[in-house]
Design a protein around this motif. Structure first.
Motif, PDB file in Angstrom:
ATOM      1  N   TYR A 733       0.833  -1.202   0.000  1.00 11.66           N
ATOM      2  CA  TYR A 733       0.000   0.000   0.000  1.00 11.66           C
ATOM      3  C   TYR A 733       0.866   1.249   0.000  1.00 11.66           C
ATOM      4  N   LEU A 734       0.246   2.373  -0.357  1.00 13.84           N
ATOM      5  CA  LEU A 734       0.889   3.675  -0.277  1.00 13.84           C
ATOM      6  C   LEU A 734       0.652   4.229   1.119  1.00 13.84           C
ATOM      7  N   SER A 735       1.701   4.755   1.736  1.00  9.02           N
ATOM      8  CA  SER A 735       1.594   5.138   3.138  1.00  9.02           C
ATOM      9  C   SER A 735       1.206   6.593   3.338  1.00  9.02           C
ATOM     10  N   SER A 736       1.604   7.471   2.407  1.00  7.13           N
ATOM     11  CA  SER A 736       1.303   8.892   2.579  1.00  7.13           C
ATOM     12  C   SER A 736       1.529   9.626   1.271  1.00  7.13           C
ATOM     13  N   ILE A 737       1.053  10.866   1.240  1.00 10.49           N
ATOM     14  CA  ILE A 737       1.164  11.695   0.037  1.00 10.49           C
ATOM     15  C   ILE A 737       2.485  12.451   0.085  1.00 10.49           C
TER      16      ILE A 737
END
Length: 778
Positions: A733-737
């Motif tokens: 998953y992507l953790s942050s922008i």
């Protein structure tokens, strides 16, 4: 056992230490001597009471009339030994946190509370400001090792009136360090885990030295691990030192010093499309990261050119003095120094190379030369926070104080050519290209200096034997910044100043021993980010302005209200309803300046934030302690954003990086020498553009911890073995922008201009990792 304590600026939490001692975790503490009453840090004091640790130390009993949540040493020590303080704090209500690393070694850490990012929060460590004033990033990994942290407390939406913070429009994070033990001893642990992760920690306590009232501890740790994808190994060396002197029963002084040397081989950010493609490929995301091998003239993103380096020294000297039975004094001088290089890779075109806005000859033999572009920063901050508390009656408490801070930075963006193997002659930029007169060639070179003068006063009056307490306070910040651009072009000197009063009030009612309600209204401010607001910077390849200095930037200002309820009985429940309005809302996002990754400031106008946060835990039952918290968040952008002379129709849209729902569910278990904990976290999707036309997907993670306290043998008095598993289900998953954008699709502005699309980027989350730790006191 029932213990009650007041957490002052030193953050000594006696109840937590007693609980840790009872459970025989590796924190050595004996019965303290009788001391003078601790100075009340704030009329909105943070009180902590506990008969037994709630949910393994994940929840504490609070009394302050604002949303306050804490994690005790008991819970901290059951987490992974290499976890960063922000990773630990991610379990607190409403905390939105993402990291590209499982061991606290990555600078790719983003945290937000109620949709407000880390640059909009105040950060204090041992009564001193811990934030890096260049970017307002905390870099908590450089503050203290986990074994030495006694408490992490979050105040969402506001800050304590007498804490030295200039960025607390969105809340405050407070970290406190254990006191040296009164008994001589030592503690050592060793950890080994995934990605060749290793960590060693050692601490020595002197005990009380003779009858001097002096005791101290010193510790050292080294942490190292490979990146989970792509090339590079990360390291962190850290030293903590704390000494305490008790002056009979009338005064106490404590000196805390920490040192860190941190190297991080950064991971490249991903676009949503590249992440989706790499995720399907199943190649451990190696396709889009920095290159592991260097080919001259071909490789433009060699990993060695992106290694972040930071050396950090922090000092806090706290003094608590009881002058009379009614008057107490608290004085905290501090010092903070750091040396940073945040480099990247670029190429030098000899026929088109600029020093500021002047075209120059770099003196290189090749027409095109690969180079490392540096972002060298040397900065220091000195200051003192002092206040006096006067208690004219048993039910009235008056605080009046003054905080002064001086900060200075010198930044340069020099270049060093790469050799045939892709190496720079010096990774800290010592051998950068210079002019015949010795000036550093580059697109940035400036000096900034700021001063903060802040006065505050607060009065708390109790009624009905202190069952009802009313507090009114005012703090006023006077901020002044000046600097010089030391490259051709732009104004040589720049300056900015503002004065901001910040009133607040609160009312709490302790209905009975179990039930409390409160209401408050607070105001806070945050000065513009100095390094990405005021200097003027240039492209080295075109000589055009990359960032135009803006001395007219206004400070962010927040007005917040809360209604809260707490119940501590058969179950423990804490709930807060909040409303907040921001003006001059400012965010930060990743950008590249001449190839070096840096932060840019984004002005987002006004914002309205509303929501509810709740936390629930139970006392241990047959060894089990359940814990749950959650947040509902509704944010609204209040203005259309100015983009290229037109207005982007963003009014009424949801603010970026503001997930509507978040939840944490956990269970702690203790039985005899065995302990375990499992934690589930869910974060809803969150927009990465102001037009809400792209979002980062929601994600769910599970972490598991197991531990066993071995029997005492030989010199090992409290041996403990534990295993920590992060991202147990190995979710990708992507953790942050990383990089917020205005719009990801071409959009017509209010005045008819077509505003081109721009692509947000994101940070990868770490996959499954495991770390085993064995340690013992001596």
């Amino acid at each position: 056992m029932f213990a009650t304590t007041v957490m002052s600026a030193t953050g000594a939490v006696a109840a937590t230490k007693a609980a840790v001692h009872k459970n025989k975790l590796p924190v050595h503490e004996t019965k303290p001597k009788k001391l003078a009453p601790q100075i009340q840090q704030d009329p909105e004091e943070i009180k902590v009471s506990a008969d037994r640790p709630l949910a393994g130390g994940l929840m504490k009993r609070q009394h302050a009339p604002e949303a306050t949540n804490s994690i005790s040493a008991l819970a901290i020590q059951q987490r992974g030994a290499a976890s960063s303080p922000l990773q630990i704090a991610a379990s607190l209500p409403g905390v939105n946190f993402g990291s590209s690393d499982a061991y606290g070694l990555s600078v790719r850490n983003n945290i937000s509370v109620r949709g407000l990012d880390s640059t909009e929060m105040g950060w204090t460590i041992e009564g001193a400001p811990g934030v890096d004033q260049a970017y307002y990033w905390p870099y908590t990994e450089t503050w203290a090792d986990n074994e030495n942290i006694s408490d992490i407390t979050l105040i969402a939406g506001t800050s304590r009136i007498n804490d030295p913070v200039q960025t607390a429009s969105g809340g405050e994070m407070i970290e406190t360090v254990r006191d040296p033990s009164r008994k001589r001893g030592a503690y050592v642990d060793y950890s080994y885990g995934s990605f060749r992760g290793q960590r060693v920690f050692g601490r020595v306590d002197s005990g009380e030295i003779g009858h001097s009232g002096i005791r101290l501890f010193a510790s050292y740790s080294r942490t190292a691990a490979d990146n989970f994808t792509g090339p590079g190994r990360n390291t962190r060396d850290h030293v903590d030192f704390k000494a305490i002197k008790e002056w009979s029963d009338r005064a106490k002084s404590s000196l805390f010093i920490s040192y860190s040397n941190w190297d991080n081989a950064r991971l490249a950010p991903y676009t949503l499309a590249s992440w989706e493609k790499a995720n399907k490929a199943g190649d451990n995301f190696s396709q889009y990261t920095y290159a592991g091998n260097y080919t001259p003239g071909v490789t433009s993103n060699y990993w060695k050119s992106y290694v972040y380096k930071r050396t950090n020294v922090l000092l806090s000297w706290q003094n608590e003095i009881t002058l009379t039975d009614k008057v107490r004094l608290h004085v905290v001088p501090y010092f903070h120094w750091s040396l940073v290089d945040s480099p990247g890779q670029t190429s030098i075109q000899s026929n088109s190379f600029y020093y500021g806005n002047e075209k120059v000859d770099p003196g290189l033999s090749s027409a095109t030369t690969p180079a490392m572009i540096h972002s060298n920063q040397t900065e220091f901050a000195t200051g003192v926070n002092a206040y006096i508390q006067y208690d004219p009656t048993r039910h009235n408490h008056l605080i009046a104080g003054y905080w002064y801070d001086h900060w200075n930075i010198e930044q340069s963006g020099g270049l060093t050519p790469l050799d045939a193997n892709g190496n720079s002659p010096n990774a800290t930029g010592k051998y950068v290209l210079r002019s015949p007169s010795g000036d550093i060639y580059g697109g940035t070179h400036y000096q900034e200096s700021s001063q903060v003068n802040e006065f505050y006063v607060s009065d708390t009056q109790g009624f009905l034997n202190d069952k009802i307490k009313a507090t009114i306070g005012l703090k006023t910040m006077m901020y002044y910044l000046s600097g010089t651009n030391q490259i051709p072009g732009g104004p040589y000197h720049f300056s900015s100043a503002f004065v901001q009063p910040m009133p607040r009030l609160s009312l709490s009612w302790q209905i009975n021993k179990a039930l409390q309600v409160y209401i408050n209204g607070t105001t806070n401010t945050r000065a513009p980010v100095p390094i990405s607001t005021y200097p003027t910077t240039y492209s080295v390849s075109t000589g055009k302005v990359s960032q135009a200095g803006n001395t007219n930037a206004k400070p962010e200002y927040s007005i917040g209200e809360e209604i809260g309820l707490r119940y501590y009985g058969a179950v423990h429940f804490d709930m807060a309803l909040f409303n907040m309005n921001l003006t001059n809302h400012q965010l930060v996002a990743l950008t590249y300046l001449n190839g070096a990754p840096v932060q840019q400031a984004i002005s987002a106008g006004g914002e309205t934030i509303r929501g509810i946060t709740a936390e629930l835990a139970t006392k241990p039952f047959h060894g089990f302690s359940p814990y749950i918290n959650g947040q509902y968040l509704h944010t609204t952008i209040d203005n259309n954003l100015v983009v290229n002379g037109d207005l982007l129709p963003t009014a009424g849209k949801t603010m970026v990086a503001s997930p509507k729902f978040m939840a944490n569910i956990g269970v702690n278990y203790t039985h005899g020498p065995f302990f375990a904990n499992i934690a589930f976290k869910w974060v809803d999707s969150q927009y990465s553009t102001f037009m809400n036309d792209q979002s980062m997907p929601a994600y769910k993670t599970v972490d598991l911890g197991l531990g066993y306290r071995l029997p005492r043998f030989s010199v090992f008095s409290r041996p403990t073995l534990r295993l920590n598993l992060s991202n147990l289900t190995n979710v990708s998953y992507l953790s942050s922008i990383a990089s917020i954008q205005t719009n990801s699709k071409a959009t017509k502005g209010i005045y008819g201009t077509t505003i081109a699309a721009s692509t947000p980027s994101y940070y990868l989350a770490a996959p499954f990792s495991a770390m085993v730790t064995i340690g013992s006191e001596f």
